[in-house]
Design an enzyme around this catalytic site. Structure first.
Site, PDB file in Angstrom:
ATOM      1  CB  ILE A   1      -3.590   5.409   3.224  1.00 55.01           C
ATOM      2  CG1 ILE A   1      -2.314   4.404   3.322  1.00 55.01           C
ATOM      3  CG2 ILE A   1      -4.173   5.880   4.880  1.00 55.01           C
ATOM      4  CD1 ILE A   1      -1.232   5.184   3.795  1.00 55.01           C
TER       5      ILE A   1
ATOM      6  N   GLY B   1      -2.045   4.987  -4.025  1.00 55.73           N
ATOM      7  CA  GLY B   1      -2.259   3.788  -4.924  1.00 55.73           C
ATOM      8  C   GLY B   1      -1.177   3.814  -5.884  1.00 55.73           C
TER       9      GLY B   1
ATOM     10  CE1 TYR C   1       0.791  -0.366   4.379  1.00 46.82           C
ATOM     11  CE2 TYR C   1       0.365   1.678   4.138  1.00 46.82           C
ATOM     12  CZ  TYR C   1       0.995   0.806   4.985  1.00 46.82           C
ATOM     13  OH  TYR C   1       1.535   0.797   6.164  1.00 46.82           O
ATOM     14  CB  CYS C   2       1.572   4.116  -1.431  1.00 42.54           C
ATOM     15  SG  CYS C   2       0.857   4.072  -2.999  1.00 42.54           S
ATOM     16  CB  THR C   3      -0.322   8.572  -0.227  1.00 42.23           C
ATOM     17  OG1 THR C   3       0.902   8.476   0.868  1.00 42.23           O
ATOM     18  CG2 THR C   3      -1.092   9.393   0.504  1.00 42.23           C
TER      19      THR C   3
END
Ligand SMILES: [Zn+2]
Ligand SMILES: [Zn+2]
Length: 347
Positions: A227, A202, A198-200
């Site tokens: 997120i 996508g 995951y990241c901020t």
């Protein structure tokens, strides 16, 4: 020939924006899909978005598109229609910014680039079309209920530090391009495990999932919409929220609280704190975590040295800054472990 970029001064453009009475919607989107001729794609996109009075910053590469834009409210539906009609952009996820005044951009800039996310990958066999499968908030929760699922955070360390998913693994590197091989190496014995990246928003984890598949991993997923989308979905659908702390975002707020929990410490006194600030000394501008008390004590500076610098007359400070490459200065763990000579980390 039609002019496909703007020729009006920045100042005038900004003034025009602030004279506008119609509110603007700020949104972002990205998509990985093959664009054989980025320049051609870019020019066509420019013409259409310009007509819709869209402002913003868009990158186009052979691997896809990444956009942060705003549009007059009355044209938002047209814009959606238009994007839906572009080959490859159907059913885009548009992330609409919630508390934004829509004044973030006052000119349209569309640039072609090698990549939409710099990754340092030169392997011609690497294929962004072979990426992991998306998981939504519900699937994320279900998969992570199984303790053997591995959750990997593909953001920077200062983002991880103030907030992350329960049991997430941090890939401790300064840049995304270093993170990719490091992640593959750290997980090399887990190729048959279920992995969720995951990241901020996508865009990074989507690439990371393709990279792991490329490296022979078998069950790679990535969190759809990052997120931001997870937190919104969990809230609106009343799902358990497995994110702890604050979601770091790069704007003046420097973070959006997802839960009340504070999981990091002030870099100066060590008490619980997750407020990022930039050092008040312009020559330093270090991004670090500072509590209220320390902000007062050090007058918003990261060190006594910086505090002494800001006390000097502006003229003298400018002299000191001369010839220094300021770049982006971020409090780093490696710097904390061994204070490099000359670098002024927090005291
Ligand atoms: Zn403190
Ligand atoms: Zn400083």
């Amino acid at each position: 020939m039609a002019v496909l970029h703007n020729r009006i001064s920045n100042k005038e453009l900004k003034e025009r924006l602030f004279q506008e009475t119609e509110p603007r919607v700020t949104l972002s989107f990205y998509r990985y899909f093959p664009i054989p001729d980025p320049q051609l794609f870019r020019d066509q996109l420019y013409r259409s978005l310009n007509e819709l009075k869209v402002f913003g910053r868009i990158y186009v590469a052979q691997e896809g598109i990444n956009a942060q834009i705003n549009v007059p409210e009355s044209r938002f539906e047209w814009l959606k229609h238009y994007l839906d009609s572009v080959k490859g952009l159907k059913d885009l996820r548009l992330n609409v910014a919630v508390d934004d005044d829509g004044k973030s951009f006052w000119v349209l800039r569309i640039k072609t680039r090698d990549k939409i996310v710099a990754d340092g990958i030169n392997d011609p066999e690497f294929d962004m079309q072979k990426k992991g499968s998306y998981v939504n908030a519900e699937e994320f929760n279900r998969l992570t209920d199984d303790p053997s699922t591995i959750v990997v955070d593909m953001r920077n360390h200062y983002e991880f530090e103030v907030g992350h998913f329960e049991n997430a693994i941090e890939i401790p590197s300064e840049t995304f391009r270093e993170q990719l091989p490091m992640a593959a190496d750290m997980l090399k014995d887990q190729k048959d495990k279920t992995i969720i990246m995951y990241c901020t928003g996508g865009i990074r984890c989507e690439k990371a999932s393709a990279y792991l598949l490329h490296k022979g991993f078998n069950h790679v997923h990535h969190l759809e919409g990052g997120i931001i989308n997870y937190a919104n979905t969990a809230k609106s659908n009343n799902l358990p929220n497995k994110f702890r702390g604050k979601n770091f975002v790069f704007d003046e707020r420097l973070g959006e609280r997802v839960t009340d929990e504070i999981i990091s410490q002030c870099h100066q006194c060590g008490k619980p704190c997750d407020t990022h600030v930039n050092c008040a000394n312009e020559a330093c501008h270090l991004l670090f975590i500072q509590c209220k008390e320390c902000a007062e004590k050090y007058q918003g500076c990261c060190s006594v040295e910086c505090m002494e610098t800001v006390a000097l007359p502006e003229e003298q400070q400018r002299e000191l800054r001369k010839g220094k490459d300021l770049g982006r200065n971020i409090f780093s763990k490696s710097r904390r472990r061994k204070p490099a000579s000359g670098s002024s980390g927090p005291v």
